[in-house]
Design an enzyme around this catalytic site. Structure first.
Site, PDB file in Angstrom:
ATOM      1  N   LYS A  98       0.846  -1.197   0.000  1.00  0.00           N
ATOM      2  CA  LYS A  98       0.000   0.000   0.000  1.00  0.00           C
ATOM      3  C   LYS A  98       0.881   1.247   0.000  1.00  0.00           C
ATOM      4  O   LYS A  98       2.090   1.174   0.191  1.00  0.00           O
ATOM      5  CB  LYS A  98      -0.936  -0.007   1.207  1.00  0.00           C
ATOM      6  CG  LYS A  98      -0.230  -0.020   2.548  1.00  0.00           C
ATOM      7  CD  LYS A  98      -1.227  -0.142   3.687  1.00  0.00           C
ATOM      8  CE  LYS A  98      -0.500  -0.156   5.036  1.00  0.00           C
ATOM      9  NZ  LYS A  98      -1.437  -0.248   6.165  1.00  0.00           N
ATOM     10  N   TYR A 101      12.313  30.951   7.944  1.00  0.00           N
ATOM     11  CA  TYR A 101      11.043  31.580   8.285  1.00  0.00           C
ATOM     12  C   TYR A 101      10.887  31.758   9.791  1.00  0.00           C
ATOM     13  O   TYR A 101      11.249  30.881  10.581  1.00  0.00           O
ATOM     14  CB  TYR A 101       9.877  30.734   7.772  1.00  0.00           C
ATOM     15  CG  TYR A 101       9.598  30.896   6.299  1.00  0.00           C
ATOM     16  CD1 TYR A 101       9.154  32.105   5.778  1.00  0.00           C
ATOM     17  CD2 TYR A 101       9.756  29.823   5.424  1.00  0.00           C
ATOM     18  CE1 TYR A 101       8.885  32.248   4.431  1.00  0.00           C
ATOM     19  CE2 TYR A 101       9.488  29.962   4.068  1.00  0.00           C
ATOM     20  CZ  TYR A 101       9.055  31.172   3.581  1.00  0.00           C
ATOM     21  OH  TYR A 101       8.794  31.309   2.248  1.00  0.00           O
TER      22      TYR A 101
END
Length: 371
Positions: free
Chosen positions: A34, A253
């Site tokens: 998956k 940032y």
């Protein structure tokens, strides 16, 4: 041209499957593929596993199962996330098996099989403690009385461990005993409980089929021991620019990282848009021991400096001689001491998330590809 280089070793993937198969005590070994084979690529990983001898695959979604079917035409493929209303024809069209986790799903699959006049195969999921999907244990104990089971082939009875990686957790034994109780009411049906870590539990709850996932891709199924798996994934990022910042300058940032003294900063062409978690950001002062990301440059660990941004990560390379790091060089993001488990730990998450978040902007290379 790519900012990040993702290397995937298919021979290591196949080797890991064989190691897990051999540890399973004679039980059949499937493979969980998956999430795009845990980020490594369904179209590449599944053929490598099939050539190693794997014949049964598990995915989460119907769309993933259809991709697996294309590259593994003879395989048995189960879809873990249940039977969505109206989807049985798609299962029949592609030769897939749903994992049924409620009486409603069992009734819909049985009605579809009756209408087709054929007993198509499915698995039944009994929840022994996870409380996500599956019949409750009391419901599972009544399965023997459900007439709907006469309308289709119950090819597998399964459940899923809650904490198999914690070998001493008492919930493991409770789940094993609950699963055995349900299984005893349905003799002759193959049973599956063990995931990667479950294969190594001292109780050896292998039953008829084991379903390794994370360990196939190099994750450690034994967190308190040395990893028996070979690394499958390596990730490098290119250095875009180098600069000096002065004392009391900030990086990134929100100015969350402060330089104490003059520091040399390398900017890497990778960020959270590439699947590297922003939670690995370094927020503090240079020289502090922070639980944050690292990379390896010139063989030495280099700590992150500031926030991980969308496309870039800044790292402190002051301790590396200037001549040993230059623009265009690569930094090891996953590899060597920076295993997927260690990268996950430094980001405050788990290696599963690191693998399954690997982005599509990387230039991917595959080793050990079979002809």
């Amino acid at each position: 041209m790519a900012g990040g280089l993702l290397h995937i070793d298919l021979s290591a993937l196949a080797s890991n499957w064989r190691t897990l198969r051999d540890a399973a005590g004679g039980a059949q070994a499937a493979a969980v593929v998956k999430a795009d084979a845990y980020g490594t690529g369904i179209e590449q990983a599944v053929p490598a596993l099939a050539q190693a001898g794997c014949h049964t695959f598990f995915v989460a979604h119907l769309s993933e199962a259809i991709r697996v079917r294309v590259v593994a035409p003879g395989a048995t493929i189960y879809v873990l996330n249940g039977l969505f209303p109206g989807t049985p024809p798609a299962y029949l069209e592609h030769g897939l098996r749903p994992v049924l986790g409620s009486f409603e799903e069992i009734e819909e699959w049985a009605a579809f099989c009756r209408a087709q006049g054929q007993k198509h195969a499915a698995a039944i999921h009994v929840d022994t403690g996870m409380n996500r999907l599956g019949l409750t244990v009391p419901q599972g104990l009544t399965l023997k009385d459900r007439t709907e089971l006469n309308d289709f082939e119950t090819a597998l009875l399964m459940s899923h461990f809650v904490s198999a990686e914690e070998s001493g957790n008492p919930i493991n034994l409770r789940q094993i005993e609950a699963f055995k109780a349900v299984r005893e009411t349905l003799p002759g049906i193959s049973a599956s409980l063990a995931n990667s870590s479950g294969i190594f539990l001292k109780e050896k709850p292998h039953f008829d089929l084991v379903r390794p996932g994370y360990a196939l891709y190099g994750g450690n199924p034994l967190p308190d021991q040395d990893n028996p798996m070979r690394p499958v994934v390596g990730l490098e990022a290119r250095i875009v620019q180098l600069r000096w910042v002065e004392e009391d300058d900030t990086v990134g940032y929100n100015a969350r990282w402060l330089a104490l003294g003059r520091r040399r900063i390398a900017t890497l062409s990778i960020g959270y848009a590439d699947g590297y978690p922003r939670s690995a950001s370094a927020r503090g002062r240079s020289g502090e021991e922070l639980l944050a990301g690292q990379v390896l440059i010139a063989g030495r660990p280099c700590p992150f400096a500031g926030n991980v941004s969308m496309d870039l990560i800044t790292v402190d390379v002051t301790e590396i001689p200037e001549r040993n790091v230059k623009r265009g060089d690569t930094a090891t993001v996953i590899g060597g001491a920076l295993t997927v488990d260690e990268v996950g730990r430094r980001a405050g998450t788990i290696g599963y998330e690191i693998l399954t978040s690997l982005g599509r902007r990387y230039a991917r290379t595959y080793r050990g590809r079979q002809a």
